[in-house]
Design an enzyme around this catalytic site. Structure first.
Site, PDB file in Angstrom:
ATOM      1  N   GLU A  75      -6.022  29.839  38.957  1.00 57.44           N
ATOM      2  CA  GLU A  75      -4.617  30.072  38.656  1.00 57.44           C
ATOM      3  C   GLU A  75      -4.391  29.564  37.227  1.00 57.44           C
ATOM      4  O   GLU A  75      -4.735  28.418  36.926  1.00 57.44           O
ATOM      5  CB  GLU A  75      -3.731  29.304  39.640  1.00 57.44           C
ATOM      6  CG  GLU A  75      -2.275  29.629  39.437  1.00 57.44           C
ATOM      7  CD  GLU A  75      -1.335  28.918  40.393  1.00 57.44           C
ATOM      8  OE1 GLU A  75      -1.805  28.202  41.293  1.00 57.44           O
ATOM      9  OE2 GLU A  75      -0.115  29.084  40.216  1.00 57.44           O
ATOM     10  N   ARG A 129     -15.194  21.138  48.515  1.00 55.78           N
ATOM     11  CA  ARG A 129     -14.839  20.971  47.113  1.00 55.78           C
ATOM     12  C   ARG A 129     -15.540  19.729  46.567  1.00 55.78           C
ATOM     13  O   ARG A 129     -15.934  18.844  47.319  1.00 55.78           O
ATOM     14  CB  ARG A 129     -13.333  20.906  46.930  1.00 55.78           C
ATOM     15  CG  ARG A 129     -12.662  19.712  47.569  1.00 55.78           C
ATOM     16  CD  ARG A 129     -11.144  19.861  47.605  1.00 55.78           C
ATOM     17  NE  ARG A 129     -10.549  19.761  46.300  1.00 55.78           N
ATOM     18  CZ  ARG A 129      -9.846  20.732  45.716  1.00 55.78           C
ATOM     19  NH1 ARG A 129      -9.659  21.883  46.319  1.00 55.78           N
ATOM     20  NH2 ARG A 129      -9.316  20.557  44.534  1.00 55.78           N
ATOM     21  N   LYS A 184      -5.019  19.310  39.525  1.00 54.86           N
ATOM     22  CA  LYS A 184      -4.310  19.721  38.315  1.00 54.86           C
ATOM     23  C   LYS A 184      -2.979  18.989  38.177  1.00 54.86           C
ATOM     24  O   LYS A 184      -2.555  18.669  37.069  1.00 54.86           O
ATOM     25  CB  LYS A 184      -4.030  21.222  38.387  1.00 54.86           C
ATOM     26  CG  LYS A 184      -5.101  22.057  37.720  1.00 54.86           C
ATOM     27  CD  LYS A 184      -4.673  23.504  37.727  1.00 54.86           C
ATOM     28  CE  LYS A 184      -5.692  24.338  38.436  1.00 54.86           C
ATOM     29  NZ  LYS A 184      -5.266  25.681  38.741  1.00 54.86           N
TER      30      LYS A 184
HETATM   31  P1  ATP Z   1      -6.594  21.756  41.994  1.00 57.69           P
HETATM   32  O1  ATP Z   1      -6.594  21.686  43.494  1.00 57.69           O
HETATM   33  O2  ATP Z   1      -7.562  20.852  41.336  1.00 57.69           O
HETATM   34  O3  ATP Z   1      -5.249  21.644  41.402  1.00 57.69           O
HETATM   35  P2  ATP Z   1      -6.718  24.537  42.308  1.00 57.69           P
HETATM   36  O4  ATP Z   1      -7.477  24.760  43.561  1.00 57.69           O
HETATM   37  O5  ATP Z   1      -5.266  24.662  42.369  1.00 57.69           O
HETATM   38  O6  ATP Z   1      -7.155  23.180  41.655  1.00 57.69           O
HETATM   39  P3  ATP Z   1      -7.385  27.049  41.232  1.00 57.69           P
HETATM   40  O7  ATP Z   1      -7.120  27.511  39.875  1.00 57.69           O
HETATM   41  O8  ATP Z   1      -6.626  27.610  42.337  1.00 57.69           O
HETATM   42  O9  ATP Z   1      -7.231  25.481  41.188  1.00 57.69           O
HETATM   43  O10 ATP Z   1      -8.939  27.099  41.567  1.00 57.69           O
HETATM   44  C1  ATP Z   1      -9.786  28.149  41.218  1.00 57.69           C
HETATM   45  C2  ATP Z   1     -11.006  28.086  42.078  1.00 57.69           C
HETATM   46  O11 ATP Z   1     -11.685  26.867  41.879  1.00 57.69           O
HETATM   47  C3  ATP Z   1     -10.672  28.166  43.546  1.00 57.69           C
HETATM   48  O12 ATP Z   1     -11.550  29.074  44.181  1.00 57.69           O
HETATM   49  C4  ATP Z   1     -10.870  26.772  44.038  1.00 57.69           C
HETATM   50  O13 ATP Z   1     -11.267  26.770  45.381  1.00 57.69           O
HETATM   51  C5  ATP Z   1     -11.961  26.253  43.104  1.00 57.69           C
HETATM   52  N1  ATP Z   1     -11.870  24.804  42.996  1.00 57.69           N
HETATM   53  C6  ATP Z   1     -10.806  24.077  42.619  1.00 57.69           C
HETATM   54  N2  ATP Z   1     -11.060  22.764  42.681  1.00 57.69           N
HETATM   55  C7  ATP Z   1     -12.352  22.649  43.112  1.00 57.69           C
HETATM   56  C8  ATP Z   1     -13.213  21.536  43.396  1.00 57.69           C
HETATM   57  N3  ATP Z   1     -12.800  20.284  43.238  1.00 57.69           N
HETATM   58  N4  ATP Z   1     -14.463  21.807  43.818  1.00 57.69           N
HETATM   59  C9  ATP Z   1     -14.887  23.070  43.950  1.00 57.69           C
HETATM   60  N5  ATP Z   1     -14.131  24.161  43.713  1.00 57.69           N
HETATM   61  C10 ATP Z   1     -12.872  23.955  43.307  1.00 57.69           C
HETATM   62 MG    MG Z   2      -5.380  26.520  44.075  1.00 60.00          MG
END
Ligand code: ATP
Ligand code: MG
Length: 574
Positions: free
Chosen positions: A40, A276, A286
């Site tokens: 995102e 994750r 984030k």
């Molecule tokens: P955060 O939870 O850190 O705010 P997010 O999940 O909102 O991050 P996205 O931009 O939605 O961030 O994530 C993009 C991709 O990265 C998604 O497929 C998500 O599952 C993966 N992702 C995010 N954080 C992790 C992590 N800590 N380990 C592995 N994959 C991750």
């Molecule tokens: Mg997300």
């Protein structure tokens, strides 16, 4: 930015995702492997995202070798369904980070590319009696949903006619209603044990311009509706996400199953969840990163203390080390926390072979070598690499009467196991002679401001006859040294696991020593022309990089990437 070598296909590490893909190929459920990385664009990527990037792009690289270039692909798709938080600046940053990590996408997409299709499909679901317009408020919707132990209640609008639903939905799109007045919901089951299936929202009204579609839309699809459709339209075969989306999988399947026939998707994607990445001594969501940036607890998204890709890059991490880290972490289904030491190991391991070794004194103490001729300068040969690194190369380091050594390498009353310098003690100067401390100069407060030594001219490149000199210390010539600022970075948090929860309590765990700025450091002459992004090992101190933002040719700034292991400091702690 340093250009980075492209990532090679990962060496096969058997994991459950690869097992699933191999089974699918063998059973001919798919003849392609299409994955996607769906960030995102509402912030910068962090090391957790790197795990997902290495997995998704790595799979495509790996199966390109087994299938063909076009039958194994990974898309970069921006999941841009919430115009209130997203921005092009973040898209640019994300693209830069993915490239820097060494990956190339086989197509760049946006969820917003499919807003038209998503709208059409929603009308289809309404016509099929599988979706309806609900006019409850947010709070009412929440209340009607029930909870894990209590089934939900049907919305009073659940039985609206198809005609009324279509009419309201079309007017929602035209902008006839205010934010929150109506939503579109899937008509599934308000008593479903999976809360995600209790008539989830598909569309909501947001009178907000979107960074890609401008003012074309005032209704926006929800992630759970947009994601399966985007995957299916692009022909994604394996949609890999993190474990917290496990409960969303049923809804993912519901959307595909109910649209498959109508939409004639090129593939039937399936969602698979993996654990994750969590790391200790840092924060990774984030929201928290944003709080650190906006609260000015750090200097920006690329602050070298942060676990963002931009922060790690500026800190001096290499893409290779991050990819190696992701490989060692592996892909599994059980959530766990990885020790920061594992990431630090990976960068040390990489730089050990890559970063030339040089001499730099961070906290200088002047040494005058009394029996050395006043104006002599000897150019001593100094290798950039130790014997166990298969690389060649050396430079000359100037040696003369006045040099700087590290304050920590001298003690007035040293303990027995201190193999460095003290009154009457002898030590070897790296690449140079052995010197013996004969006297010290102190200021009015009794602090040592200068030490006096004699050198033994017979000891250049060989041991003194008849005595053992155990320690070797680093030094730079006072006359030739270049001044520099050095930023000593440590882990962001002083606690292994910061307090969880929605509040800002984790801010109390910020390590006040995560950044120490040291000015007036003395670095060897050969570093004078070093360029932003160049990495070195400062012997006995750690790995350092020329800061990409603040370093100037006449005012060099170095960041400490990671320390070396200091056996003395460790022993002392014990
Ligand atoms: P955060 O939870 O850190 O705010 P997010 O999940 O909102 O991050 P996205 O931009 O939605 O961030 O994530 C993009 C991709 O990265 C998604 O497929 C998500 O599952 C993966 N992702 C995010 N954080 C992790 C992590 N800590 N380990 C592995 N994959 C991750
Ligand atoms: Mg997300």
């Amino acid at each position: 930015m340093n250009s980075s070598a492209p990532a090679p296909a990962p060496t096969k590490t058997g994991d459950f995702i690869r097992d699933i893909i191999n089974d699918d190929l063998e059973a001919k459920r798919h003849d392609k492997v299409l994955t996607r990385f769906p960030p995102e664009p509402n912030g910068f990527l962090h090391i957790g995202h790197a795990k997902s990037i290495c997995l998704n792009f790595g799979l495509a690289l790996e199966y390109k070798e087994k299938l063909s270039d076009s039958n194994a692909r990974c898309h970069l798709r921006f999941d841009d369904t919430d115009p209130t938080k997203e921005d092009t600046i973040f898209e640019d940053g994300i693209q830069e980070d993915v490239k820097w990590l060494g990956f190339n996408w086989d197509g760049l997409y946006h969820a917003s590319d499919y807003f038209g299709k998503m709208y059409e499909y929603a009308e289809h679901l309404i016509e099929a009696g599988k979706a309806y317009v609900c006019s409850l408020t947010d709070a009412e919707i929440k209340e009607y949903r029930g909870n894990v132990t209590t089934p939900g209640k049907n919305s009073p609008h659940r039985e609206r006619s198809v005609e009324e639903n279509l009419d309201l939905f079309r007017r929602m799109r035209k902008g006839e209603f205010k934010d929150g007045e109506h939503v579109v919901r899937a008509k599934i089951d308000m008593a479903n044990p999976n809360m995600k299936m209790r008539d989830p929202l598909l569309y909501r009204i947001r009178h907000t311009a979107h960074h890609m579609t401008g003012n074309e839309w005032c209704i926006y699809p929800m992630y759970d509706y947009a994601h399966p459709i985007s995957d299916a339209i692009e022909g994604i075969t394996h949609s890999i996400c993190t474990l917290e989306f496990e409960n969303n999988r049923e809804l993912y399947d519901w959307a595909i199953d109910n649209l498959m026939e109508y939409a004639k998707f090129p593939s039937r994607p399936r969602q698979y969840e993996f654990a994750r990445l969590n790391l200790n001594y840092t924060v990774m969501s984030k929201r928290r990163l944003q709080e650190l940036v906006e609260g000015k607890h750090v200097s920006g998204w690329d602050d070298p203390r942060l676990p963002t890709i931009a922060g790690l890059r500026r800190r001096g991490y290499t893409p290779e080390s991050i990819r190696a880290f992701c490989t060692t972490v592996g892909v599994a289904k059980a959530n766990s926390t990885v020790d920061m030491a594992q990431l630090e190991f990976c960068i040390r391991d990489d730089l050990n072979q890559k970063a030339p070794r040089v001499l730099a004194v961070l906290k200088p103490l002047k040494m005058v070598i009394e029996n050395y001729p006043d104006n002599d300068v000897e150019e001593l040969d100094a290798s950039y690499w130790p014997h166990d690194v298969p690389k060649e190369g050396s430079r000359k380091v100037p040696f003369c009467k006045e040099i700087f050594i590290e304050q920590d390498d001298f003690m007035l009353e040293p303990p027995k196991d201190f193999y460095r310098l003290g009154p009457g003690k002898e030590v070897r100067l790296r690449y140079s002679y052995c010197v013996t401390c004969t006297d010290v100069v102190k200021d009015a407060d009794g602090n040592v401001t200068e030490i006096r030594c004699t050198y033994d001219p017979e000891t250049l490149g060989q041991n003194p006859v008849g005595r053992k000199v155990k320690g070797t210390i680093h030094w730079v010539s006072a006359r030739h040294a270049v001044d520099a600022e050095v930023r000593l970075y440590e882990r962001l948090l002083s606690e292994e696991a910061p307090p969880t929860g929605k509040d800002s309590e984790f801010l109390n765990a910020i390590n006040p020593e995560a950044l120490q700025v040291v000015k007036g450091c003395k670095i060897e002459r050969s570093l004078k022309e070093s360029k932003p992004g160049e990495r070195f090992q400062f012997e006995r101190q750690g790995f350092f990089v020329v800061d990409s933002k603040d370093s100037k040719p006449d005012a060099l700034v170095f960041n400490r990437i990671v320390t070396l292991k200091d056996s003395y400091a460790r022993a002392q702690k014990k």
